[in-house]
Each structure stands twice: as structure tokens, then as C-alpha cells.
Write a protein that holds these residues in place. Sequence first.
Motif, mmCIF file in Angstrom:
data_model
loop_
_atom_site.group_PDB
_atom_site.id
_atom_site.type_symbol
_atom_site.label_atom_id
_atom_site.label_comp_id
_atom_site.label_asym_id
_atom_site.label_seq_id
_atom_site.Cartn_x
_atom_site.Cartn_y
_atom_site.Cartn_z
ATOM 1 N N VAL A 229 -5.456 -4.075 2.586
ATOM 2 C CA VAL A 229 -5.171 -2.645 2.715
ATOM 3 C C VAL A 229 -3.739 -2.447 3.223
ATOM 4 O O VAL A 229 -3.320 -3.079 4.195
ATOM 5 C CB VAL A 229 -6.176 -1.949 3.666
ATOM 6 N N TRP A 230 -3.008 -1.559 2.549
ATOM 7 C CA TRP A 230 -1.595 -1.314 2.851
ATOM 8 C C TRP A 230 -1.364 0.198 2.911
ATOM 9 O O TRP A 230 -2.056 0.967 2.240
ATOM 10 C CB TRP A 230 -0.703 -1.923 1.762
ATOM 11 N N ARG A 231 -0.385 0.604 3.723
ATOM 12 C CA ARG A 231 -0.153 2.043 3.837
ATOM 13 C C ARG A 231 1.331 2.373 3.738
ATOM 14 O O ARG A 231 2.204 1.527 3.979
ATOM 15 C CB ARG A 231 -0.701 2.578 5.158
ATOM 16 N N ILE A 262 -3.575 1.929 0.101
ATOM 17 C CA ILE A 262 -3.848 1.305 -1.199
ATOM 18 C C ILE A 262 -4.553 -0.027 -0.985
ATOM 19 O O ILE A 262 -4.477 -0.635 0.097
ATOM 20 C CB ILE A 262 -2.563 1.105 -2.032
ATOM 21 N N LEU A 263 -5.243 -0.457 -2.032
ATOM 22 C CA LEU A 263 -5.912 -1.760 -2.025
ATOM 23 C C LEU A 263 -5.129 -2.687 -2.934
ATOM 24 O O LEU A 263 -4.867 -2.363 -4.091
ATOM 25 C CB LEU A 263 -7.339 -1.577 -2.555
ATOM 26 N N ASP A 264 -4.730 -3.846 -2.396
ATOM 27 C CA ASP A 264 -3.976 -4.811 -3.189
ATOM 28 C C ASP A 264 -4.178 -6.194 -2.583
ATOM 29 O O ASP A 264 -4.095 -6.367 -1.360
ATOM 30 C CB ASP A 264 -2.480 -4.456 -3.192
ATOM 31 N N GLU A 265 -4.468 -7.178 -3.420
ATOM 32 C CA GLU A 265 -4.710 -8.542 -2.939
ATOM 33 C C GLU A 265 -3.457 -9.163 -2.326
ATOM 34 O O GLU A 265 -3.529 -10.019 -1.452
ATOM 35 C CB GLU A 265 -5.201 -9.428 -4.100
ATOM 36 N N SER A 266 -2.275 -8.757 -2.809
ATOM 37 C CA SER A 266 -1.016 -9.329 -2.295
ATOM 38 C C SER A 266 -0.080 -8.205 -1.866
ATOM 39 O O SER A 266 -0.322 -7.034 -2.154
ATOM 40 C CB SER A 266 -0.355 -10.195 -3.374
ATOM 41 N N ASN A 267 0.994 -8.568 -1.206
ATOM 42 C CA ASN A 267 1.936 -7.584 -0.663
ATOM 43 C C ASN A 267 2.577 -6.784 -1.798
ATOM 44 O O ASN A 267 3.290 -7.332 -2.641
ATOM 45 C CB ASN A 267 3.018 -8.313 0.142
ATOM 46 N N PRO A 268 2.359 -5.446 -1.824
ATOM 47 C CA PRO A 268 2.935 -4.642 -2.899
ATOM 48 C C PRO A 268 4.425 -4.354 -2.687
ATOM 49 O O PRO A 268 5.082 -3.803 -3.573
ATOM 50 C CB PRO A 268 2.119 -3.346 -2.830
ATOM 51 N N GLY A 271 8.090 -0.916 0.556
ATOM 52 C CA GLY A 271 7.961 -0.141 1.785
ATOM 53 C C GLY A 271 6.550 -0.032 2.334
ATOM 54 O O GLY A 271 6.336 0.636 3.349
ATOM 55 N N PHE A 272 5.572 -0.668 1.693
ATOM 56 C CA PHE A 272 4.201 -0.652 2.215
ATOM 57 C C PHE A 272 4.081 -1.607 3.403
ATOM 58 O O PHE A 272 4.730 -2.651 3.432
ATOM 59 C CB PHE A 272 3.211 -1.073 1.134
ATOM 60 N N GLU A 273 3.246 -1.227 4.371
ATOM 61 C CA GLU A 273 2.989 -2.122 5.505
ATOM 62 C C GLU A 273 1.506 -2.455 5.586
ATOM 63 O O GLU A 273 0.651 -1.630 5.242
ATOM 64 C CB GLU A 273 3.459 -1.486 6.816
ATOM 65 N N PRO A 274 1.189 -3.695 6.007
ATOM 66 C CA PRO A 274 -0.220 -4.087 6.104
ATOM 67 C C PRO A 274 -0.889 -3.403 7.291
ATOM 68 O O PRO A 274 -0.245 -3.128 8.307
ATOM 69 C CB PRO A 274 -0.145 -5.602 6.318
ATOM 70 N N ILE A 275 -2.173 -3.112 7.179
ATOM 71 C CA ILE A 275 -2.909 -2.529 8.305
ATOM 72 C C ILE A 275 -4.265 -3.205 8.437
ATOM 73 O O ILE A 275 -4.781 -3.800 7.484
ATOM 74 C CB ILE A 275 -3.114 -1.009 8.144
#
Length: 294
Positions: A229-231, A262-268, A271-275
Amino acid sequence: MSSLKINNLSKTYPNGVKALDNISLEIPNGMFGLLGPNGAGKSSLMRTISSLQEADSGSIFLDDLDVFKNPTDLRKVLGYLPQEFGVYPHITAYQLLDHIATLKGISQKKERKELVDHLLEKVNLSEHKHKKVKGFSGGMKQRVGIAQALIGNPKLIIVDEPTAGLDPGERNRFHNLLASVGEKVIIILSTHIVDDVKELCSNMAIMNKGQLVYQGTPQKGIDELKGKVWRKVIERSQVTDYKSKYYVISDKLIAGNPLIHILDESNPENGFEPITPSIEDVFFSKIKRTNEAY
């Protein structure tokens, strides 16, 4: 320790709406959260469990009790707080509970008085017991509702959308009350408010379009999403573009700008950060998947 076993339950209404689609679920003692958006089938499931409507197929057992074959026996051990708890507006809280206790077969006046006084104290309404219920706040009416649901030492208590319309203080008081009675019986909390389940329930299920789309502990659902999950905060004008490029499971306004998850298996990147995932992320991801399947 009691348990409620629901097996292959289905219900289609005359208008063609499939409210329950092959539902199987086992619910142990304690607080169980049933989450889903409005129209997911939660109330249909609650009405079927409580024998207020029949199913097309399937079975429900409370311990050894066949709910469909013995609805009268079920009602003796059932406490039910519906979404719209209708009260007789011109009688007092004491009179209301005394009346319901009579209906539940408690015929001795002294026994009823002791029970009603005990329940009013438990829900913190003793000082209001001779006031008319029509003048109560939403939270006070819900506390009367829980008190009537506790009459008769139920094994199973169903509460349907209990905190909708309550202010934060009333909601907290209601949560504390539910938690205090939820250790020795089965309580099914049916709600579309994710925080209700997050704060109260050790086990949960998510419904959408008449189907069970998740069941397990809240933590299990969160663990399934870890690292996925990334935001990002974006401009309002960018929402449609981002939804076309990414698997957006939720968006809400923060200080006027959309915060998307967003849902993504790898780092998109971009500018998205993991949460750390939350129950909200579990809920929105499961609902999105089933919506897309239709």
C-alpha cells in the motif's frame, strides 16, 4: 462457549436482487464485526439469522439449535438491536424495559423490577429511568436498545448499524458498553463504519454484493497487504488520471487535496510513499475487487 455456524446460505428477493450468495461463516463467542457498504447484504444476513425472514437454502445452527426449524427457541436466547430501534415514544425507559421483559416471559413483578433496575444501571440510565424515551438523545436510545437486547440472558446479540448518527462521545460510550457485555456471548456488530470494527472486534468479515469477500482477524487482513500500500497527495484535477494509471483503492480529502492510497506489489515511485496498511485499506481493497468482478 457458544458458536454460530452458517452454512451455504442464499436468499434472492422477488425483485431479483441476490441479497445472500452462498454465505458460510462460523462465529465464536466475543465481538464479531460484519463490515460492508450500504446494500452489501448485511441487514439481510442479520434478519435471516434472527429468524425474521426465511432463506432460500442453507442452514444456521446456534450450538445444537437449528435456527430454521426452531425459531421460537432461538428468540428465547436472542438479543436484537435493529438499525431503527423503534420505541414507544410516550412511555419511560423503565416502562419500556418492563414491558419487553414481560413479553419475554418474565412474569414475576419483583424479578422484573430487579432486572430492569440492573440493566438501567448497566447502561448508565438509572437517573433517567422515569423520563420519556422520546426526549432521549440518539446515544441514550441506543443504550435503551442494548438494555432490552440483554433481557433474558441471551447467547447471541445482534446489533445492526448501532453507531450511525451518534456523536463521538456517544459512540465511545456505546463502544465501552458493547465491550463490557461481549465477553460471554456472541455479539455480531453489523456496520459500514470501519472504526467500529477496528476498535472492538477480534474477528471480522467483509460483505459486498451479497458475498463474503473476507473473513478472519483484522490483523490477518492487514498482514496480507504489508508492503503493497502506497500513498500520495495529488491535485484534484489529477484524480481521474491517477485512477487510470494506478490501482487506487481509496481517495479522501486532506486539507482540500486528495490523498490517494494505491495497491502495488513494488514501489510505484513518482512521489508515492509506503505506509503500514490499515483496516480501511483491507476494506477498500476487498470492495474494489468484488465491484470490478461484476
